[in-house]
Design an enzyme around this catalytic site. Structure first.
Site, PDB file in Angstrom:
ATOM      1  N   GLU A 338       0.824  -1.197   0.000  1.00  0.00           N
ATOM      2  CA  GLU A 338       0.000   0.000   0.000  1.00  0.00           C
ATOM      3  C   GLU A 338       0.866   1.258   0.000  1.00  0.00           C
ATOM      4  O   GLU A 338       1.822   1.358   0.763  1.00  0.00           O
ATOM      5  CB  GLU A 338      -0.890   0.036   1.247  1.00  0.00           C
ATOM      6  CG  GLU A 338      -1.876  -1.112   1.356  1.00  0.00           C
ATOM      7  CD  GLU A 338      -2.763  -0.990   2.597  1.00  0.00           C
ATOM      8  OE1 GLU A 338      -2.482  -0.105   3.443  1.00  0.00           O
ATOM      9  OE2 GLU A 338      -3.704  -1.775   2.737  1.00  0.00           O
ATOM     10  N   CYS A 339       0.534   2.190  -0.835  1.00  0.00           N
ATOM     11  CA  CYS A 339       1.130   3.532  -0.875  1.00  0.00           C
ATOM     12  C   CYS A 339       2.657   3.476  -0.847  1.00  0.00           C
ATOM     13  O   CYS A 339       3.280   3.144  -1.851  1.00  0.00           O
ATOM     14  CB  CYS A 339       0.573   4.400   0.240  1.00  0.00           C
ATOM     15  SG  CYS A 339       0.660   6.167  -0.148  1.00  0.00           S
ATOM     16  N   GLY A 340       3.315   3.766   0.269  1.00  0.00           N
ATOM     17  CA  GLY A 340       4.770   3.722   0.322  1.00  0.00           C
ATOM     18  C   GLY A 340       5.323   2.358  -0.050  1.00  0.00           C
ATOM     19  O   GLY A 340       6.352   2.258  -0.722  1.00  0.00           O
ATOM     20  N   MET A 343       5.097   2.073  -3.744  1.00  0.00           N
ATOM     21  CA  MET A 343       6.181   2.841  -4.363  1.00  0.00           C
ATOM     22  C   MET A 343       7.491   2.056  -4.335  1.00  0.00           C
ATOM     23  O   MET A 343       8.243   2.031  -5.311  1.00  0.00           O
ATOM     24  CB  MET A 343       6.347   4.179  -3.652  1.00  0.00           C
ATOM     25  CG  MET A 343       5.181   5.136  -3.848  1.00  0.00           C
ATOM     26  SD  MET A 343       5.203   6.548  -2.693  1.00  0.00           S
ATOM     27  CE  MET A 343       6.760   7.312  -3.120  1.00  0.00           C
TER      28      MET A 343
END
Length: 464
Positions: A338-340, A343
């Site tokens: 998720e998210c970070g 990335m």
């Protein structure tokens, strides 16, 4: 069971809710109270400050994520006689979905849980004008939950002049004030407050803040307000029944999730982690910065949010971990990012200033800083083909990111609750889910249940 409780809320963001909440938590702890902390809404950083003070994980409560009954259950879960709970609000007291709905607001949470409210009013630059501001909030409070007021960023001399006027004209107790203390200010960045481990001398600063609070705010009156909170009955707030968490597996049989947790990856809802454990998983933490490989014998991978862009050099240098994660996912290990964490799975992250760092290389794409909020707010996620959720069901989540990817995914619809606007996102396969949205598992427990079931199947293929 009687649970003493109070909410710290404010007229707007930036009024000092977190500072007052932290000071109150420390003051209660210093009195030997059994303290529990909660944060209204989808926030990760404020609960870290709560935990830093009371040394107990702080939880999130959100009426959009879980509705009224489940939210009450989550508040009462794990509580015992004699506890005192402090709930920190979000944004302005009445600001809910889209800034215009009551649902998801601090006030809705207080109303659903019958929690009395202490209103923090930022008085800097105001004199008598603060009275109609507070009066308006009291008039809009149709459940009469606001029981006290604390003035923030006001001098002692000016407070002593205003206090008699406030008490004469307002129907709420004036509990005290806090002077402006720039040396105790908690710095922010684009995603909110800086994290506790980034702030030098935080412990000393929190102690100093608590000392000021004790001198200028009547903590005993706040405790009395918390004591007067209406009882939440067992009928209205029953404890959630434990489901058959092991599915078709024998009782006691568990699988292990490798959970990334370090300076770069630290955004986790406490109830998400507990729900994974209830579904039959053991959590084993590891660091993508400091460890060289995934924990031995794990059957699943969870990469939460955080600030990987701030640790790009360290993450780039740990190529052994890149290889360990690539091999695990290529070999079929169930994985969520998720998210970070999403990335980090990219080929590279391009941060501010155009600095590009190589990452794990699972997703052949680049994440780039955009200098603006790409997406922000609540969403409901619906799969185009059922894997982690039942057919036509949704799981609720939240987005808040300044980075964008050249490959955001096309496997789910994201639906905005106020406007019903839709867009595609999430890179999903038979046993992986990667994307920017942060999910709240209690909004649909099928998601963690199916993830753990995927881990069991992976274990059967690879460990037997």
């Amino acid at each position: 069971m009687k649970l003493r409780r109070v909410m710290i809320a404010a007229a707007k963001s930036g009024s000092g809710k977190t500072m007052v909440t932290c000071a109150l938590l420390q003051a209660l702890k210093d009195r030997g109270q059994s303290v529990a902390a909660y944060k209204c809404g989808p926030d990760y950083i404020d609960p870290m400050f709560h935990e830093k003070i009371i040394q107990v994980p702080s939880k999130n409560l959100d009426t959009f994520f879980t509705g009224e009954q489940t939210t009450r259950e989550l508040l009462m879960r794990g509580r015992k006689e004699g506890d005192i709970a402090v709930l920190e609000g979000v944004m302005g007291l009445f600001d809910g979905l889209g800034g215009i709905w009551e649902e998801g607001s601090s006030y809705h949470l207080a109303k659903v849980t019958c929690t009395p409210i202490i209103l923090v009013a930022d008085a800097k630059g105001m004199g008598r004008s603060i009275i109609p501001v507070i009066s308006g909030f009291l008039a809009y409070d149709d459940c009469h939950l606001i029981q006290g007021v604390i003035l923030n960023r006001i001098s002692k001399s000016y407070y002593e002049l205003l206090k008699p006027l406030l008490e004469k004209e307002l129907k709420a107790k004036v509990l005290g004030y806090l002077p402006e203390q720039k040396e105790l200010h908690i710095a922010s960045r684009h995603l909110g407050l800086m994290m506790p481990h980034e702030l030098e001398g935080l412990r000393g600063r929190l102690n100093a803040l608590s000392k000021h609070f004790e001198e200028t705010v009547c903590v005993e009156e706040i405790m009395q307000i918390a004591q007067n909170a209406h009882e939440i009955t067992e009928n209205s707030c029953r404890q959630p029944e434990m489901e058959n968490v092991s599915g078709n597996h024998e009782a006691g049989e568990t699988v292990t999730i490798a959970v990334a947790r370090d300076e770069a990856f630290c955004f986790y809802y406490e109830d998400n982690l507990r729900l994974l454990e209830e579904k039959g998983a053991k959590l084993q933490y590891f660091s993508p910065i400091h460890d060289r490989e995934l924990p031995k014998g794990c059957q699943g991978l969870l990469l939460g949010g955080g600030y990987p862009e701030l640790y790009g050099e360290e993450l780039e240098a740990n190529t052994d971990m890149h290889m360990s994660i690539r091999q695990a996912i290529a070999g079929g290990m169930p994985a969520i990012a998720e998210c970070g964490g999403f990335m980090y799975l990219h080929s590279a992250i391009e941060a501010q200033g155009g600095i590009r760092r190589k990452m794990a290389g699972v997703i052949p794409a680049v994440c780039t800083y955009t200098e603006r909020l790409v997406r922000f707010g609540y969403i409901e996620l619906k799969e185009k083909h059922s894997r982690f959720l039942k057919e036509n069901e949704v799981i609720k989540g939240h987005e808040f990111h300044y980075y964008d990817s050249t490959k955001n995914g096309e496997n789910c619809f994201a639906i905005k609750p106020v406007t019903n606007r839709q867009y595609s996102c999430i890179i999903e396969g038979e046993n992986y889910w990667f994307g920017f949205p942060h999910l709240y598992y209690p909004s649909n427990p099928t998601f963690p249940e199916r993830f753990v079931e995927m881990m069991h199947k992976y274990a059967e293929r690879n460990f037997k």
